[in-house]
Design an enzyme around this catalytic site. Sequence first.
Site, mmCIF file in Angstrom:
data_model
loop_
_atom_site.group_PDB
_atom_site.id
_atom_site.type_symbol
_atom_site.label_atom_id
_atom_site.label_comp_id
_atom_site.label_asym_id
_atom_site.label_seq_id
_atom_site.Cartn_x
_atom_site.Cartn_y
_atom_site.Cartn_z
ATOM 1 N N GLU A 151 24.836 -4.187 -9.438
ATOM 2 C CA GLU A 151 24.309 -3.838 -10.770
ATOM 3 C C GLU A 151 25.109 -2.779 -11.529
ATOM 4 O O GLU A 151 24.533 -1.839 -12.077
ATOM 5 C CB GLU A 151 22.847 -3.394 -10.642
ATOM 6 C CG GLU A 151 21.958 -4.443 -9.982
ATOM 7 C CD GLU A 151 20.487 -4.036 -9.902
ATOM 8 O OE1 GLU A 151 20.148 -2.904 -10.261
ATOM 9 O OE2 GLU A 151 19.685 -4.874 -9.462
ATOM 10 N N GLU A 258 18.949 -13.235 -4.598
ATOM 11 C CA GLU A 258 17.601 -12.643 -4.645
ATOM 12 C C GLU A 258 16.675 -13.541 -5.466
ATOM 13 O O GLU A 258 16.157 -13.147 -6.502
ATOM 14 C CB GLU A 258 17.657 -11.250 -5.288
ATOM 15 C CG GLU A 258 18.662 -10.335 -4.618
ATOM 16 C CD GLU A 258 18.666 -8.910 -5.179
ATOM 17 O OE1 GLU A 258 17.716 -8.527 -5.882
ATOM 18 O OE2 GLU A 258 19.638 -8.192 -4.898
#
Length: 347
Positions: A151, A258
């Site tokens: 991220e 995910e």
Amino acid sequence: MGKRLFLAAILMGCIMGMEAKSLKKAYRKYFDIGVAVNLRNVTDEMQGALVCQEFNSVTAENAMKPASTHPREGVYTWEGADRIANFCRQNNIKMRGHCLVWHNQFCNWMFTDNEGNPVSKEVFYERMREHIHAVVNRYKDVVYCWDVVNEAIADGGPNPYRNSRLYKLCGDEFIAKAFQFAREADPKALLFYNDYNAIIPHKRDNIYNMVKKMKEAGVPIDGIGMQGHYNVHWDNLKEVDEAIRKYSELVDVIHITELDIRANKDMGGNLDFKKKAEQAITDEIKQKQEERYVGLFRVLRKHKKVVKSVTFWNLSDRDSWLGTHNYPLLFDKEYQPKEAYYKVKDF
Ligand code: XIL
């Protein structure tokens, strides 16, 4: 199949070394099917059996993150990560390592000295290097790939990079360093850049440009992890298809790292962490979720040459990080397969 029968079949399968047809079997010619686990999932007999039955890849949901393994300088707390790694070793399940460098759940002590003054980026890199070497070395027998940087790209705005503490101290150099340290620590591990909303065109292009720039500079990035926190209201198959196509110009391996498809309208990093009071799921939402899962797996199968692993973020709706009102997974709160499970499996 009734609850008792399903559970009995799992136990029989584990005991006899045979398996009823499962997700991992259904997808063996396509990609690995993974699951993010907490400690309960690997301690409870039934949940552990379900993990073994259905999945051939495991990610530690929190236990291998920097804040969990290395809370203070010189202090490593391996217990949780060891328990999950040992479960995988005992059951011959390979692990995706998650994660080495992230702005959340990070070793914030790395940024300051004993007096609380900011350290130089050289000191920071030395600490980061030591951390990466320690974690990667401890699990290199069972972890075959790592989300090295998580991220680092912003959701919007003029600067493509997230304005994190890491970025403020190091610019985008911390990304290059993290990958170099991970490669040094385990030359055999596959190294991933991982992010959410990786299919949104603006962010997708920023991820693409960053990985391209890094690879051209010789940074050892092997793969891109598309987190895949979606919702049932979003018909996103074109975006998924296009993102995979684009990223595969740069890397040979893409993992969906995910996956969950939640019932509310949030997505990706726009999170509603509040575990709201229980709300029943309507038939309409259930049906939409089934359609989304079926469509998504169709696209992923089409890209089997590059999509090598698909990991669900949590085992059951009871375990979901999105709380109990989002019903985002293929197993319900009683660890029973939902209709969506059969639709994904029996394609
Ligand atoms: C989440 C966990 O599931 C939660 O238990 C924890 O409180 C916060 O982190 N992107 C990631 C994961 O890369 O590490 C996050 O996991 C979910 C979003």
